[in-house]
Design a protein around this motif. Sequence first.
Motif, PDB file in Angstrom:
ATOM      1  N   ASP A 348       0.827  -1.202   0.000  1.00  0.00           N
ATOM      2  CA  ASP A 348       0.000   0.000   0.000  1.00  0.00           C
ATOM      3  C   ASP A 348       0.866   1.259   0.000  1.00  0.00           C
ATOM      4  OD1 ASP A 348      -2.766   1.161   0.241  1.00  0.00           O
ATOM      5  OD2 ASP A 348      -1.884   2.016   2.048  1.00  0.00           O
ATOM      6  N   ALA A 351       2.218   1.724  -3.429  1.00  0.00           N
ATOM      7  CA  ALA A 351       1.183   2.200  -4.352  1.00  0.00           C
ATOM      8  C   ALA A 351       1.133   3.716  -4.367  1.00  0.00           C
ATOM      9  CB  ALA A 351      -0.182   1.621  -3.953  1.00  0.00           C
ATOM     10  N   LEU A 376      -0.768  -4.118  -6.458  1.00  0.00           N
ATOM     11  CA  LEU A 376      -0.142  -3.033  -7.216  1.00  0.00           C
ATOM     12  C   LEU A 376      -0.381  -3.139  -8.722  1.00  0.00           C
ATOM     13  CD1 LEU A 376       3.284  -2.756  -5.345  1.00  0.00           C
ATOM     14  CD2 LEU A 376       1.239  -1.376  -5.031  1.00  0.00           C
ATOM     15  N   TYR A 379      -0.795  -0.246 -11.198  1.00  0.00           N
ATOM     16  CA  TYR A 379       0.356   0.631 -11.458  1.00  0.00           C
ATOM     17  C   TYR A 379       1.391  -0.016 -12.373  1.00  0.00           C
ATOM     18  CZ  TYR A 379      -1.751   2.975  -7.495  1.00  0.00           C
ATOM     19  OH  TYR A 379      -2.642   3.595  -6.649  1.00  0.00           O
TER      20      TYR A 379
END
Length: 473
Positions: A348, A351, A376, A379
């Motif tokens: 997190d 991210a 993730l 991304y």
Amino acid sequence: MSSFPATLFSGQHFAVLGLGRNGLPAVCALAQSGATVQAWDDGEAARAALAKAVKALSPDAAARITCAPLESLNGTDGLVLSPGIPHILPKSHPVAVMAREAGVPILSDAELLFRAVRKAGSKARFAGITGTNGKSTTTTLLAHILAEAGLPVAAGGNLGPAALALPLLPDNGVYVLEMSSYMLERLDTLHFDAACLLNLTPDHLDRHAGMEGYARAKTRVFTGQTAQDLAVIGVDDSWCQEIAKALQAGPAQCLTISGTNPACDLYGQDNAIWQAGQCVAHLGPALPGSHNAENAASACAMARFLGVPEATLAAAILSFPGLPHRQKLVAEQNGVAFIDDSKATNADASARALGCYDRLIWIAGGLAKEGGIASLTPYFPRIIHAFLIGQDAAQLAETLAAHGVPFTLSGTLENAVPAAYTAARMTDTPVVMLSPACASFDQFSGFEARGLRFLELARTVTEQPETGTGKAD
């Protein structure tokens, strides 16, 4: 700022288990304030560190410290248990069991700081900041703003220095404490004049018997608040949205914050913090991304409540230098910026960093947390190439391979950084970022050591003489 009175805890006896970053300062501060202290740590090095620290104390304070295993807590006024030692889950430490059976309260050093401040007669206020991510940046930013406003301020807690290592502040002073879920479980009389819960994502679930227990522990930052206090809550996740509904019923004034949502009381937009369509403050280069807008919105809300003028607030946020190992620019050469985000020890946190750049070379790996980097995937299109290090590099590689992300199993930072720089130059990629999404203890003493090594390597490769363009024809 001054020291606490030498007789503040006279006649009281405390036990301290764990002599790390919190425990050792607690032993010394309690003894210097008149308490007798029995301290213990199973580690020989930690006990040696205590012996060295005791030599630096006054003879009277040193005489009040005993280093011995805690076999009985009879006559003890409190047990200070280092945050990493469980008192309930996943398995209660035997000394914690002993404390409960003897009716001895298990306390955090933040609780003892509050008691000490009040016993010393100071009316200094307390600001508490918690959340899964962003605590350290928000704590440091708020302390920076208060200092720029000329208020006496001391910051610490989970961030460091330990709470009991902080000085005594006058009535107009403010203690800004980063509070972990472990510390919040061990509060008794401490309540925060201004309290903030930034966000909640799964973390430390074994310690809190799942997400509900974790959320319960984090929400304790608001315990004991009155109508004279301020509660700040981020609402960019579903858990905090539910908590916000309860907080808005009082008793404290409640302000909602968001990195992006203009329906909140304070929110981020266009690299600034806004309220009701009015710009409160612009964000400097040390606060990139919507996650830092959330952090800054929280600091704004608390700083205003604590009496910081608007002009001072805006200037202080713009001048904030940032924290080491939190998206920190550490080197730049030939159009490639090296970003140290070693503090990102879970997916997190990574991210939030990955979301700040459209194209990047990613260095990741170490000891993976539960779930790895699967979260993730949104991304991954931004990642031109990944260089993986550490014990669980192969695990991360499986996830990247399943989504077509090019990667190299580098093993170490020493291999990854030069290769990442070459890849960045060959592909005209503007950023090489260390954002590991993993803990560091397989190869380093902590995320700080990992970040410092990245800085050294980045500066080494960028300072080497040019031997060519470094780009493909």
